[in-house]
Structure formats: structure tokens, C-alpha cells
Design a protein around this motif. Structure first.
Motif, PDB file in Angstrom:
ATOM      1  N   HIS A 289       0.799  -1.218   0.000  1.00 20.80           N
ATOM      2  CA  HIS A 289       0.000   0.000   0.000  1.00 20.80           C
ATOM      3  C   HIS A 289       0.833   1.271   0.000  1.00 20.80           C
ATOM      4  N   HIS A 290       1.966   1.247   0.667  1.00 17.31           N
ATOM      5  CA  HIS A 290       2.758   2.459   0.773  1.00 17.31           C
ATOM      6  C   HIS A 290       3.605   2.677  -0.471  1.00 17.31           C
ATOM      7  N   PHE A 291       4.197   1.617  -0.961  1.00 16.78           N
ATOM      8  CA  PHE A 291       5.058   1.758  -2.139  1.00 16.78           C
ATOM      9  C   PHE A 291       4.351   1.348  -3.423  1.00 16.78           C
ATOM     10  N   ASP A 292       3.119   0.941  -3.287  1.00 14.31           N
ATOM     11  CA  ASP A 292       2.350   0.552  -4.458  1.00 14.31           C
ATOM     12  C   ASP A 292       3.076  -0.540  -5.253  1.00 14.31           C
ATOM     13  N   ALA A 293       3.708  -1.450  -4.530  1.00 13.96           N
ATOM     14  CA  ALA A 293       4.452  -2.523  -5.198  1.00 13.96           C
ATOM     15  C   ALA A 293       3.554  -3.745  -5.312  1.00 13.96           C
ATOM     16  N   PRO A 294       3.194  -4.159  -6.523  1.00  9.47           N
ATOM     17  CA  PRO A 294       2.334  -5.334  -6.657  1.00  9.47           C
ATOM     18  C   PRO A 294       3.043  -6.610  -6.208  1.00  9.47           C
ATOM     19  N   ILE A 295       2.259  -7.517  -5.648  1.00  6.44           N
ATOM     20  CA  ILE A 295       2.818  -8.797  -5.241  1.00  6.44           C
ATOM     21  C   ILE A 295       2.702  -9.704  -6.467  1.00  6.44           C
TER      22      ILE A 295
ATOM     23  N   ASP B 183       8.439  -1.940 -10.220  1.00  5.12           N
ATOM     24  CA  ASP B 183       8.470  -1.796 -11.671  1.00  5.12           C
ATOM     25  C   ASP B 183       9.377  -0.660 -12.132  1.00  5.12           C
ATOM     26  N   LYS B 184       9.324   0.452 -11.404  1.00  6.93           N
ATOM     27  CA  LYS B 184      10.061   1.622 -11.897  1.00  6.93           C
ATOM     28  C   LYS B 184      11.556   1.419 -11.840  1.00  6.93           C
ATOM     29  N   GLU B 185      11.985   0.529 -10.962  1.00 14.08           N
ATOM     30  CA  GLU B 185      13.434   0.367 -10.808  1.00 14.08           C
ATOM     31  C   GLU B 185      13.946  -0.946 -11.340  1.00 14.08           C
ATOM     32  N   ASP B 186      13.098  -1.673 -12.032  1.00  5.86           N
ATOM     33  CA  ASP B 186      13.482  -2.986 -12.521  1.00  5.86           C
ATOM     34  C   ASP B 186      14.086  -3.827 -11.398  1.00  5.86           C
ATOM     35  N   ALA B 187      13.389  -3.879 -10.282  1.00  3.22           N
ATOM     36  CA  ALA B 187      13.918  -4.646  -9.154  1.00  3.22           C
ATOM     37  C   ALA B 187      12.795  -5.422  -8.472  1.00  3.22           C
TER      38      ALA B 187
ATOM     39  N   ASP C 148       3.951  -4.045 -18.210  1.00  2.00           N
ATOM     40  CA  ASP C 148       4.398  -4.963 -19.248  1.00  2.00           C
ATOM     41  C   ASP C 148       5.822  -5.352 -18.879  1.00  2.00           C
ATOM     42  N   THR C 149       6.031  -6.625 -18.644  1.00  2.00           N
ATOM     43  CA  THR C 149       7.353  -7.086 -18.202  1.00  2.00           C
ATOM     44  C   THR C 149       8.440  -6.669 -19.178  1.00  2.00           C
ATOM     45  N   ARG C 150       8.099  -6.633 -20.455  1.00  2.16           N
ATOM     46  CA  ARG C 150       9.111  -6.284 -21.455  1.00  2.16           C
ATOM     47  C   ARG C 150       9.671  -4.890 -21.205  1.00  2.16           C
ATOM     48  N   ARG C 151       8.813  -4.022 -20.700  1.00  4.38           N
ATOM     49  CA  ARG C 151       9.259  -2.655 -20.458  1.00  4.38           C
ATOM     50  C   ARG C 151       9.724  -2.453 -19.003  1.00  4.38           C
ATOM     51  N   ASP C 152       9.008  -3.059 -18.051  1.00  5.60           N
ATOM     52  CA  ASP C 152       9.313  -2.816 -16.641  1.00  5.60           C
ATOM     53  C   ASP C 152      10.531  -3.590 -16.157  1.00  5.60           C
ATOM     54  N   HIS C 153      10.728  -4.776 -16.705  1.00  6.70           N
ATOM     55  CA  HIS C 153      11.902  -5.571 -16.319  1.00  6.70           C
ATOM     56  C   HIS C 153      12.528  -6.102 -17.601  1.00  6.70           C
ATOM     57  N   PRO C 154      13.149  -5.225 -18.383  1.00  7.58           N
ATOM     58  CA  PRO C 154      13.597  -5.639 -19.722  1.00  7.58           C
ATOM     59  C   PRO C 154      14.480  -6.885 -19.687  1.00  7.58           C
TER      60      PRO C 154
END
Ligand code: SF4
Lengths: 160, 522
Positions: free
Chosen positions: B45-51, B75-79, B389-395
Motif C-alpha cells: 500500500h505504501h510503495f504501491d508494489a504489486p505482489i 516496476d520503476k526500478e526494474d527490481a 508490461d514485463t518487457r518494459r518494466d523488467h527488460p
């Protein structure tokens, strides 16, 4: 030879056999007994405008009660065993069973485990085996041709 | 990854982190068992990081306990950030997070079935993978369970949710369906035509895939990955190979990366064409269906001529690809340019047809907030406003070097899902063209002789969406392989998308979500 040529030759031969034996088309019910879904991709392809198996007298029906043949894919999972038996019993006699794909033939890569049954013939009698992972559509048509011959033999035996 | 996340967890919760370990773009934080719910809730909820996955491992032999991993995507950091907890065998329970994060629902039930670890406070603790005839106290993914065991069938009952009221009746459908589709059970509660409730029951195709991974050699495992969900073979194989390559610290040749990209996009093409054909069939637009099916078949025949397999199987291997497809450049590009023309003509006709529009607009609406809560991925998610999109978020493969759009729509109906796929077809064609223009000569494979002990995530954007593998190796064998097929996330969405729709629209809604049973049940 192109796919289309191969197909045309086999399809016509199959069509003649079906006409001789049934005097109508061969009705097939497909049963997925736990496949990886690639065999379904190829069964679906059989109905596309390139293969269009209906023109050879092959008809995929919605219920086992309308079927002459079950085309079974998948290794028969523990969770599909009962449904497969029920479907088999709901199919009127004389009936044919074709095991389509390596896993239907003998479990394939999924083998015989806590979840995978190791092939269709462990559960119901199988008339023809169509190997391949998945078999190409042409191979399926060829397999069906062999199956129709078997039915012919079955009927003759009964009559004799 | 910035340590911002770890720091803020520390600041927020004090000394809950027992262990921290970073490898590649994955940060593993072991936290105290009782604080997992809080920490996960905070990240979500705080970092909006999907599980993106939750799974267990049986590490009793090495570490004396079970472990649960909660994988969050940044997603934003590819991590990725992975929260871990240890669970002692004597007290096999953990706090359920489903009431905070709805998408955790099935993962927790899966862990309960496969490992015998109980999610305390789970709103729906019924069986998910094992059927009611599976004996209690038998858990397939525990290390002391032999894969060849055939437990006896026991008596048991699976209770469906009931909707009661005047004129309400149930329609049970499946597992054997009328069409050529995979087995699953659907139970509709209806009053007249509108659907009041739908409950799905799966796992008919459960083949013990994850257990099997632990019992075959790593080379052979690539073939198994290709057969988790057959029509997404390439994506699964690539995700698996990437996990192993990450563990081995191997860099695969550029030519292999580009070849994988081309194969992945060919796979997307025939799948999207097939889905569009299916939707056209289900709205009785026979002309469109015939043409879309023809185009799909053409791509499959192209696949066969290029790789020897209509489903592009057998091409990927640990360290790269098996065969060079450079010689097929011309026929691929030629086919794609004719496909481009035919397809755009077809889509123009399809979307201009009032009878199609009438059936697909506003049908099967999946609201954006529900899609987000359930973590719906792939085209189905993107048609409901989820910009992922994994292709873009985690190339991975060559995607980092290629330009492409990620089409996103908000209306969440069958129409939106059809349009997202249609737009993606053009992107795929352009990606393959770009890949051929940038591919360079060189090797197609590196040899990896020894695979060290380790663990890593591998991922790919399959035609159905984000596909994730977490692999742990030990002594050149697979110790654990968690597969997360996109359909495992998306299936529950159908229970919402059908509400207030009429029963006859169920097939198109189902088709437009394009769900894999085998990928879900494994
Ligand atoms: S035979 Fe191969 S393609 Fe067919 S269902 Fe089995 S694994 Fe899938």
C-alpha cells in the motif's frame, strides 16, 4: 509437397473410408484429460479454413453421446480420471478411442506420478496412438484414418 | 535497487529484519514470522508494489524449517523485493495477508495444499489444488513426499458458495465442455439470464509440474517449462532459462537475445490472432473468424518452417538458443508484411461491424480497481487500465534496445481486450522487424557446464502476461522451481467480469480473457 497437398491426398482417402463404413460423417468428441493445451491448439487448427476437416467427413461434436470416437489428450491426471471414465461410458458402442499426443500415449514428459496417470490406456481401451508433442494436424488426420480401419475390423469381427 | 525500501521498513517497524541479502536485482529480506502481514501490507500500500508471487520452500533438511517468500515487483526500478519468513514444522501456520492484499488468495491456498502450511485467517480456506478425495496429511511439495506416491482416494466434499432466493437456480458446466477447450468447472447462479454469481473450480489438469522439476535434470527441465502452458511455450522456456542463467552468472550472446525476442513475438502473434479469431467465432462473425484463423495458421506454418515446430518448441536452451534463424529473415519479414496488410484490413472490418460492436462493447467489464486488486496481468490487465508490461518494466532478451508502445485502455470490456490485442499485433510485427535490423553476427549460445547452487527469478511477458519462475538449484539439480503462469493471477477476474452479464455472453468473456487451465493448475 505443401501442407495443402499432403492434406488433400490423405483427406480424400479418409473421406472414402468414412463414407464406406458409416454412410455419414465420423463424429468425434475431444476430451482433454490434462493436456498442456498445445494438443488442443492443433485440434482447433483442424477446423480452420486450411485443414477444414468437415469437408472430409470429420465432425467434432459437443457431447460424447453423439460421438463415434473419443480423441483424448493429456496423461490423464488424477483429477480428470473420473470425468474421463464418465465420458467414455456416455459414448455409445461401438466406439473408438484415439490417444493423441505423447502424454496421452504413455504419460510423456509428465510420466506416472501422484498427479499424472501415465497415459490413456491405463484407464480406458485405446484403439490408436497418435504420437507427437503435439502431433501436427496432418498426423492427427492420418491417425484418424488408422482408427477408422480398426473400426471396420471390429465390425467385421462382430458380424463373422 | 535503492536501499530506500529496506531503510523505510526498518524505520517503520524497528528490528523485524532478521537477514538481508541482495543478488542481482533481487533483495531478500527475512523478517519475523509475525510481522510478515504488516511488512507486506506496507510494501503493497505504501510503495504501491504489486505482489507477483507467493510461494513456499521446504528447507527442513538444510535450515530446519519451511520458508515462505512474498515477491514484490518494483516496476520503476526494474527490481524485486522478496520478503521471507521461516516457519517451524511444529507450528505450521502463518498469518494470511489476503484480507489486506486480495491477490494473495490463491497463493496461500496453494501453499496450504502443497506444503501443509496453514494461512491463519484466510477468508476461504478450501482446497485449491488437491481435490476433496486427496487424503489429509499428504503434501506433494514437501521433500519427504515421493513423486511416485499414489495416495488412496478418500471421502470428502467440496462445498460451493450458494446463492438463494426466488427463481435462482444453478448451472454447473464442465469439466468436460462442449467446445475444444481445457477442463475446468464453472458454477453459475442465475435468475433468468443475468449471472448473479459465478464460482470457478480448477485443478483438473494438475500434473505435478513443480514436483517434476525437482526430479529431472536441468537440461530436460527446459522441455518441461515449454509444456507448462503449451501455447505459451517460448515465454515459459525463456523465463526458466533466464533464471538458470542468472544463477550461473552467465551472459548470453547478443544474437541469442535477439533470436529469443523474435521467437517471443512470433508466439505473441499466433496467440493474439487465435484469441481474436475466438472472439469473432463467439460473436458469430464467421467471416472474421475464418480470416483470423487463416492468419494464425499462416504464422504457425511460418513457425514450423523456421524452427521445425509449429509452436516454436525446442529452440530455447540454457545459455541461448539451439538453432540460428538468420537464414529465415527474408521469409519471416515477407510474411509479416503481408500479415500486416491483411490484419489491418480485417480489424477495420471487424471493428466497423455493428453486430460485433453490439456484442463486445460494455460486455464483461472488469473494473480497474478490481483488476488491480486481483493483480490481473497481460492484455487483460492492460485493457483495464493496468500499465504494466514485463518487457518494459523488467527488460530481458533484447527488449531494452528496441522501441515499442504498451497499449493501455480503461474500459475493461471485451472490446478493450480485443483492441489491446489488436494493437499489440502491430507492435509485435514492428519488434520483429527492428530485431532483424539490429541483430549482429555471432554465437547463439554460451556453454554453461556447471550450474552453481543458488536461486534467482526469471521472467517474461507471455502472450497472456507476466510469467515468473523462481528457481533454486543445488548440486546441478533443481531444488525448487516455482512457476507463476499469468492465468493463475487472471482466473479470478472472470468471476467479476461476468457479473450482471447474461449466460450466453459467458463464452466471449471467457475467450477475451484468454485463460490457460494448464498453466493455472500445472
Ligand atoms: S503431448 Fe505434448 S503437446 Fe500434447 S498435451 Fe502432452 S505435452 Fe502437450
Amino acid at each position: 509437397m505443401t501442407v495443402e497437398d499432403e492434406l488433400e491426398i490423405m483427406g480424400q482417402r479418409l473421406n472414402e473410408k468414412i463414407k464406406n463404413i458409416f454412410g455419414r460423417s465420423l463424429h468425434i468428441r475431444e476430451v482433454d484429460a490434462g493436456s498442456c493445451n498445445a494438443c488442443e491448439v492443433e485440434v482447433t487448427a483442424l477446423s480452420n479454413p486450411i485443414y477444414d476437416i468437415e469437408r472430409f467427413g470429420l465432425h467434432i461434436v459437443a457431447s460424447p453421446r453423439h460421438a463415434d470416437m473419443l480423441l483424448v489428450t493429456g496423461p490423464v491426471t488424477r483429477n480428470m480420471e473420473l470425468a474421463l471414465l464418465k465420458t467414455y461410458n456416455a459414448t455409445p458402442c461401438p466406439k473408438l478411442v484415439a490417444a493423441m499426443g505423447s502424454c496421452a500415449c504413455n504419460g510423456g514428459i509428465f510420466g506416472d506420478t501422484y498427479a499424472s496417470g501415465g497415459g490413456v490406456d491405463k484407464f480406458i481401451p485405446v484403439d490408436v496412438y497418435i504420437p507427437g508433442c503435439p502431433p501436427r494436424p496432418q498426423a492427427v488426420i492420418f491417425g484418424l484414418m488408422v482408427a477408422v480401419d480398426k473400426l471396420d475390423q471390429k465390425i467385421r469381427k462382430k458380424e463373422a | 535497487m535503492k536501499s530506500e525500501y529496506t531503510d523505510s521498513i526498518r524505520k517503520e517497524f524497528g528490528s523485524v529484519i532478521l537477514d538481508e541479502n541482495v543478488s542481482h536485482n533481487e533483495t531478500y529480506l527475512t523478517v519475523k514470522r509475525e510481522s510478515a502481514v504488516k511488512v507486506c501490507d506496507y510494501l503493497y500500500h505504501h510503495f504501491d508494489a504489486p505482489i507477483v508471487s507467493i510461494f513456499a520452500t521446504d528447507e527442513r533438511r538444510t535450515d530446519g524449517c519451511f520458508k515462505i517468500h512474498y515477491v514484490f515487483s518494483l516496476d520503476k526500478e526494474d527490481a524485486f523485493i522478496i520478503i521471507k519468513i521461516n516457519i517451524d514444522e511444529k507450528s505450521p501456520v502463518f498469518g494470511s495477508i489476503t484480507h489486506k492484499i486480495p491477490s494473495a488468495n490463491w497463493y496461500e491456498r496453494e501453499i496450504q495444499d502443497m506444503f501443509g502450511l496453514v494461512p491463519k485467517g484466510h477468508p476461504d480456506p478450501r482446497r485449491l489444488i488437491n481435490f476433496e478425495d486427496w487424503p489429509p496429511d499428504s503434501y506433494p511439495l514437501r521433500k519427504d513426499f515421493d513423486i511416485r506416491t499414489k495416495p488412496p482416494r478418500v471421502k470428502g466434499e467440496y462445498v460451493y458458495r450458494r446463492v438463494e432466493g426466488e427463481g435462482v437456480y444453478e448451472i454447473p458446466v464442465g469439466p468436460v465442455h462442449a467446445g475444444v477447450i481445457e477442463p475446468g468447472h464453472f458454477r453459475f447462479s442465475v435468475a433468468g439470464e443475468p449471472i448473479l454469481n459465478l464460482e470457478i473450480r480448477h485443478s483438473y489438469t494438475h500434473k505435478g509440474v513443480e514436483k517434476l522439476f525437482e526430479n529431472i535434470s536441468i537440461d530436460k527441465a527446459v522441455f518441461l517449462a515449454e509444456r507448462v502452458s503449451g501455447d505459451n511455450s517460448v515465454a515459459h522456456a525463456v523465463a526458466f532459462c533466464q533464471a538458470i542463467e542468472k544463477i550461473a552468472g552467465a551472459k548470453i550472446p547478443k544474437r541469442a537475445k535477439y533470436t529469443r525476442t523474435i521467437l517471443l513475438e512470433l508466439e505473441r502473434l499466433y496467440n493474439h490472432l487465435g484469441d481474436i479469431a475466438g472472439i469473432a467465432t463467439d460473436v458469430a462473425y464467421a467471416f472474421g473468424a475464418a480470416h483470423a484463423n487463416r492468419l494464425k495458421e499462416e504464422v504457425m506454418q511460418l513457425n514450423e518452417s523456421v524452427t521445425g515446430s509449429r509452436l516454436l518448441r525446442g529452440m530455447n536452451t540454457i545459455g541461448g538458443v539451439r538453432r540460428d534463424i538468420g537464414g529465415s529473415e527474408e521469409i519471416i519479414l515477407e510474411k509479416l508484411s503481408s500479415l500486416n496488410l491483411d490484419f489491418s484490413e480485417l480489424m477495420e472490418l471487424l471493428f466497423a461491424s455493428p453486430s460485433v460492436a453490439d456484442r463486445i462493447e460494455t460486455t464483461g467489464r472488469l473494473y480497474n480497481d478490481i483488476a488491480k486488486g486481483l493483480h490481473v496481468v497481460g492484455p487483460a490487465g492492460r485493457a483495464s487500465g493496468i500499465v504494466r508490461d514485463t518487457r518494459r518494466d523488467h527488460p530481458y532478451a533484447a527488449y531494452g534496445e528496441l522501441a515499442f508502445d504498451v497499449p493501455v485502455l480503461k474500459s475493461g470490456d471485451v472490446n478493450a481486450r480485443t483492441r489491446v490485442r489488436s494493437d499489440e499485433v502491430y507492435e509485435s510485427i514492428s519488434l520483429i522487424e527492428q530485431a532483424f535490423s539490429r541483430i549482429s553476427d555471432g554465437d547463439i549460445k554460451v556453454n554453461i557446464r556447471e550450474i552453481p547452487d543458488g536461486y534467482a527469478l526469471g521472467y517474461a511477458e507471455a502472450p497472456r502476461g507476466e510469467t515468473l519462475y523462481w528457481v533454486k538449484t543445488s548440486k546441478n539439480m533443481i531444488e525448487r522451481c516455482k512457476v507463476r503462469d499469468p492465468s493463475f493471477c487472471n482466473w479470478l477476474a472472470i468471476e467479476y467480469a461476468v457479473l450482471d452479464n447474461i449466460v450466453p455472453d459467458f463464452p466471449i468473456i471467457n475467450k477475451s480473457l484468454s485463460l490457460s487451465y494448464s498453466g493455472n493448475d500445472m
